[in-house]
Design an enzyme around this catalytic site. Structure first.
Site, PDB file in Angstrom:
ATOM      1  N   ASP A  64      -0.553  -7.367   3.361  1.00 52.35           N
ATOM      2  CA  ASP A  64      -0.732  -8.098   4.629  1.00 52.35           C
ATOM      3  C   ASP A  64      -1.622  -9.331   4.455  1.00 52.35           C
ATOM      4  OD1 ASP A  64      -2.610  -5.934   4.251  1.00 52.35           O
ATOM      5  OD2 ASP A  64      -3.393  -6.262   6.268  1.00 52.35           O
ATOM      6  N   ASP A 175     -11.344  -6.519   4.302  1.00 54.07           N
ATOM      7  CA  ASP A 175     -11.214  -5.098   4.638  1.00 54.07           C
ATOM      8  C   ASP A 175     -12.233  -4.312   3.812  1.00 54.07           C
ATOM      9  OD1 ASP A 175      -9.033  -5.973   6.057  1.00 54.07           O
ATOM     10  OD2 ASP A 175      -7.540  -4.920   4.846  1.00 54.07           O
TER      11      ASP A 175
END
Ligand code: ZN
Ligand code: ZN
Length: 276
Positions: A64, A175
């Protein structure tokens, strides 16, 4: 320094929230951080077409965050008028060079077709790929960028980036779960940009793979606690998992406010935040 949300989404496809990508701009410098789905459209909408980028920073190699890397490279190539244009530096964790090489190989037929057909098009400009696990990664006046290891295991290595410019600092966590590397990198920064999930909502989704996401991402409250420990002035939340439903933004903000009493920014794609 200006921060622009280009894509605030996650792997789940959304018509409103494109894939993870953010732009940091200062005095004509434009740094793209990650290049999720739809990034070239969002760059154009933000007034910074891909050919104007000074560097691309990749926090990690999850799909992503890199899925439109090929679009950034190829579109920059075919829309750049100056064949001698400066190379685009791509800065990321170990593995980045292999991803860039494989991406160019995937577009090998396309590159050949275009060179054969257009007399004014030569080989794509060279790409400078720099792999780091920590430390200074960029020093071109007036911008300095430092990387630090984050914790997104089993994805590793992963990087957070700190952009320092004329007394203002923005940290992009990517992340990660809370970790010492991010704490050190964020200490005293003006703003912390953090990807977040809502554990309470994700755990209601009846698929184990969604629940597993909680293992290696920070919840809204954990991201806010990181911001509080670091003493940043502004917490910028993005990469919403699941996507923020219409009218629910305040609920997310309140959750962050349980741990952090500074300025909290959430936003739709293309929202801008002035820092410093
Ligand atoms: Zn990831
Ligand atoms: Zn992600």
């Amino acid at each position: 320094m200006q921060f622009i949300f280009l894509g605030t989404g996650c792997p789940v496809v959304s018509l409103e929230r494109f894939g993870p990508a953010h732009l940091v701009q200062h005095q004509g410098r434009s740094l793209l951080v990650d290049c999720g789905s739809g990034v070239t459209q969002r760059l154009l909408a933000a007034g910074c077409p891909g050919r104007d980028l000074d560097a691309l920073l990749l926090t990690h190699l999850h799909s992503d965050h890199i899925t439109d890397l090929g679009d950034v490279i190829i579109t920059r190539w075919v829309t750049t008028f100056d064949a001698q244009a400066a190379p685009l530096p791509i800065i990321g964790p170990p593995g980045t060079a292999e991803v860039v090489r494989a991406t160019l190989a995937a577009f090998g037929f396309d590159i050949g077709y275009r060179i054969a057909h257009h007399d004014d098009l030569t080989e794509p400009p060279p790409l400078e790929v720099h792999e780091y696990t920590e430390g200074p990664v960029w020093d071109r006046e007036p911008v300095r960028i430092t990387a630090a290891p984050t914790d997104h295991r089993p994805v590793e290595p992963t990087l957070g980036f700190r952009v320092d410019c004329e007394g203002t600092a923005v940290v992009l966590a990517g992340d990660t779960v809370p970790c010492a590397g991010l704490d050190d990198l964020s200490a005293g920064a003006d703003a912390l940009v953090h990807t977040v999930i809502r554990e309470d909502l994700v755990n209601q989704i009846p698929m184990q793979r969604f629940k597993d996401i909680c293992d290696y991402h920070s919840s809204v409250q954990q991201a806010a606690a990181t911001a509080a420990r670091a003493g940043v002035g502004t917490l910028i939340l993005t990469h919403y998992v699941p996507a923020i439903a219409p009218g629910q933004e305040e609920q997310w903000r309140q959750l962050a406010a349980t741990e952090f009493d500074g300025r909290i920014e959430l936003g739709d794609d293309l929202h801008r935040v002035q820092v410093g």
